[in-house]
Design a protein around this motif. Structure first.
Motif, PDB file in Angstrom:
ATOM      1  N   THR A  42      54.979  64.101  65.088  1.00  0.00           N
ATOM      2  CA  THR A  42      55.402  64.482  63.519  1.00  0.00           C
ATOM      3  C   THR A  42      54.344  64.239  62.773  1.00  0.00           C
ATOM      4  O   THR A  42      53.870  63.173  62.777  1.00  0.00           O
ATOM      5  CB  THR A  42      56.724  63.746  63.372  1.00  0.00           C
ATOM      6  N   ASP A 118      53.285  76.677  51.892  1.00  0.00           N
ATOM      7  CA  ASP A 118      54.475  76.805  51.557  1.00  0.00           C
ATOM      8  C   ASP A 118      54.504  77.883  50.521  1.00  0.00           C
ATOM      9  O   ASP A 118      53.607  77.936  49.578  1.00  0.00           O
ATOM     10  CB  ASP A 118      55.142  75.649  50.926  1.00  0.00           C
ATOM     11  N   ILE A 131      55.767  67.882  59.196  1.00  0.00           N
ATOM     12  CA  ILE A 131      55.812  69.111  60.234  1.00  0.00           C
ATOM     13  C   ILE A 131      56.391  68.283  61.173  1.00  0.00           C
ATOM     14  O   ILE A 131      55.843  67.260  61.794  1.00  0.00           O
ATOM     15  CB  ILE A 131      54.566  69.608  60.666  1.00  0.00           C
ATOM     16  N   LYS A 133      58.916  69.094  65.018  1.00  0.00           N
ATOM     17  CA  LYS A 133      59.575  69.929  65.927  1.00  0.00           C
ATOM     18  C   LYS A 133      59.505  71.515  65.578  1.00  0.00           C
ATOM     19  O   LYS A 133      60.441  72.210  65.348  1.00  0.00           O
ATOM     20  CB  LYS A 133      61.155  69.425  65.969  1.00  0.00           C
ATOM     21  N   ARG A 134      58.177  71.904  64.911  1.00  0.00           N
ATOM     22  CA  ARG A 134      57.828  73.219  64.699  1.00  0.00           C
ATOM     23  C   ARG A 134      58.679  73.631  63.300  1.00  0.00           C
ATOM     24  O   ARG A 134      58.623  74.552  62.793  1.00  0.00           O
ATOM     25  CB  ARG A 134      58.600  74.192  65.703  1.00  0.00           C
ATOM     26  N   LYS A 135      59.285  72.566  62.713  1.00  0.00           N
ATOM     27  CA  LYS A 135      59.923  72.865  61.323  1.00  0.00           C
ATOM     28  C   LYS A 135      59.004  72.262  60.427  1.00  0.00           C
ATOM     29  O   LYS A 135      58.522  71.343  60.487  1.00  0.00           O
ATOM     30  CB  LYS A 135      61.319  72.254  61.353  1.00  0.00           C
ATOM     31  N   LYS A 136      58.998  72.702  58.957  1.00  0.00           N
ATOM     32  CA  LYS A 136      58.090  72.509  58.117  1.00  0.00           C
ATOM     33  C   LYS A 136      58.920  72.092  56.772  1.00  0.00           C
ATOM     34  O   LYS A 136      60.013  72.955  56.625  1.00  0.00           O
ATOM     35  CB  LYS A 136      57.014  73.442  57.698  1.00  0.00           C
ATOM     36  N   LYS A 137      58.720  71.075  56.163  1.00  0.00           N
ATOM     37  CA  LYS A 137      59.380  70.982  54.982  1.00  0.00           C
ATOM     38  C   LYS A 137      58.387  70.383  53.938  1.00  0.00           C
ATOM     39  O   LYS A 137      57.646  69.443  54.302  1.00  0.00           O
ATOM     40  CB  LYS A 137      60.485  69.696  55.236  1.00  0.00           C
TER      41      LYS A 137
END
Lengths: 158, 201
Positions: A42, A118, A131, A133-137
């Motif tokens: 992470t 983004d 980043i 688990k392959r998710k981006k915020k």
């Protein structure tokens, strides 16, 4: 006694890190591949520069996060000017005893790579990308204290 | 009963949330931008409506303190010089609250304008009423408007902050050229790094 040993270890470790060079990337995609690509990690990625006062103000919160939470990795992406690498960036890191990983990104093709980070990023800094688990915020703002940053990050990774 | 009060609380929350988000939507291409009346470093007030014969306006949000903006100072001055004769008026607006960023005070704006020989009005967004309407988020941040104040281009001046000599694409100048030819700029929007606009929370 244990405490002192711990402190000693931390101290030695930090000295070692300080002696490390800051990697320089001319392209964001190269940086992504080299620094942000481990799927099991992470990442809390902060975009900053020594010339950006709000960025400098919130750096200690990221430092604190990096040392407090071993389940994540803080990466500080400096957007300092290339010709100030040695005159500004390195002395700043030393002076402030920055322990998180720092890389310098000199990719000037902002119009391409900002959207990769983004699609809604207008380009102001500070800005922070998580980043997990392959998710981006992504968020384009300054955190006002450590608690706010910690809660924000936890709300994403938990 | 308990369920109803929870529901009421929920409704109250939604209503409050809906009405507290008063931040205006940032301008998109095709929106009509607001005019303004702001004080420049010469002590006079400036509005776009003042320029009856203008073919368009280059509104640049910029400031004193930001190193990124500083790198563009000379380029902004050159743009103002070069395009005024062609009918495109450059107006620079400092959107920062001087109480948060003392380097961006009116007095220091005057000083900077004098040092650099600015040929354009350098306006202070007093009370910070204008930049949120435009949706400016950083300095420098450029909005190109046509003569009817329709937004035609938003973004960066060019693609190389470090060196004017090494610029490959002059986004803003290309956009103006497109307007001159009666076309829409391409790209209409570009992105660049900049200093966040400073305001009290």
């Amino acid at each position: 006694m244990k405490y002192y040993v711990c402190l000693m270890v931390v101290f030695l470790f930090s000295v070692q890190i300080q002696a490390q060079k800051v990697a320089v990337f001319d392209s964001y995609s190269d940086l992504e591949k080299a620094v942000l690509s481990d799927e099991n990690t992470t990442y809390v990625v902060n975009f900053w520069a020594t010339w950006c006062l709000p960025c400098v103000k919130e750096l200690p919160y990221f430092e604190q996060l990096n040392s407090a939470n071993k389940n994540l990795k803080v990466v500080l992406i400096s957007l300092d000017f290339k010709n100030q690498y040695e005159t500004k960036l390195l002395p700043f890191l030393k002076e402030n005893n920055i322990k998180s990983e720092v890389v310098l990104l000199t990719d000037k093709d902002y119009n391409t790579w900002l959207s990769v980070v983004d699609k809604d990023w207008s380009g102001s800094i500070p800005a922070t990308l998580v980043i997990s688990k392959r998710k981006k915020k992504f968020v384009e703002k300054m955190f006002s204290d450590y608690e706010e940053l910690n809660q924000y990050v936890n709300s994403i990774i938990n | 009963m308990k369920k109803i009060s929870v529901l009421l609380l929920f409704v109250a929350f939604i209503v409050t949330a809906a009405f507290t988000s008063i931040a205006p939507t940032p301008y998109k291409i095709g929106d009509v931008a607001t005019d303004f009346k702001l004080k420049s470093v010469d002590g006079k007030m400036y509005s776009m409506s003042y320029y009856k014969k203008a073919k368009g306006f280059i509104v640049v949000f910029t400031c004193n303190h930001c190193p990124f903006a500083k790198k563009y100072e000379d380029r902004i001055n050159d743009l103002a010089k070069n395009y005024k004769s062609q009918g495109y008026i450059l107006l620079a607006i400092n959107p920062n609250d001087p109480e948060v960023e003392p380097d961006d005070s009116y007095e220091l704006m005057q000083q900077r304008a004098k040092e650099k020989g600015f040929v354009f009005p350098y306006l202070l967004d007093e009370g910070q009423k204008i930049y949120p309407q435009y949706g400016a988020t950083k300095t420098p941040h450029v909005f190109l408007l046509d003569k009817n104040r329709v937004v035609k281009y938003i973004g960066a001046i060019d693609d190389n902050v470090d060196s004017a000599a090494e610029v490959k694409v002059k986004y803003l100048e290309n956009a103006i050229a497109a307007l001159e030819n009666g076309k829409n700029p391409s790209p209409e929007m570009t992105k660049a790094i900049g200093c966040s606009i400073k305001s009290k929370k």
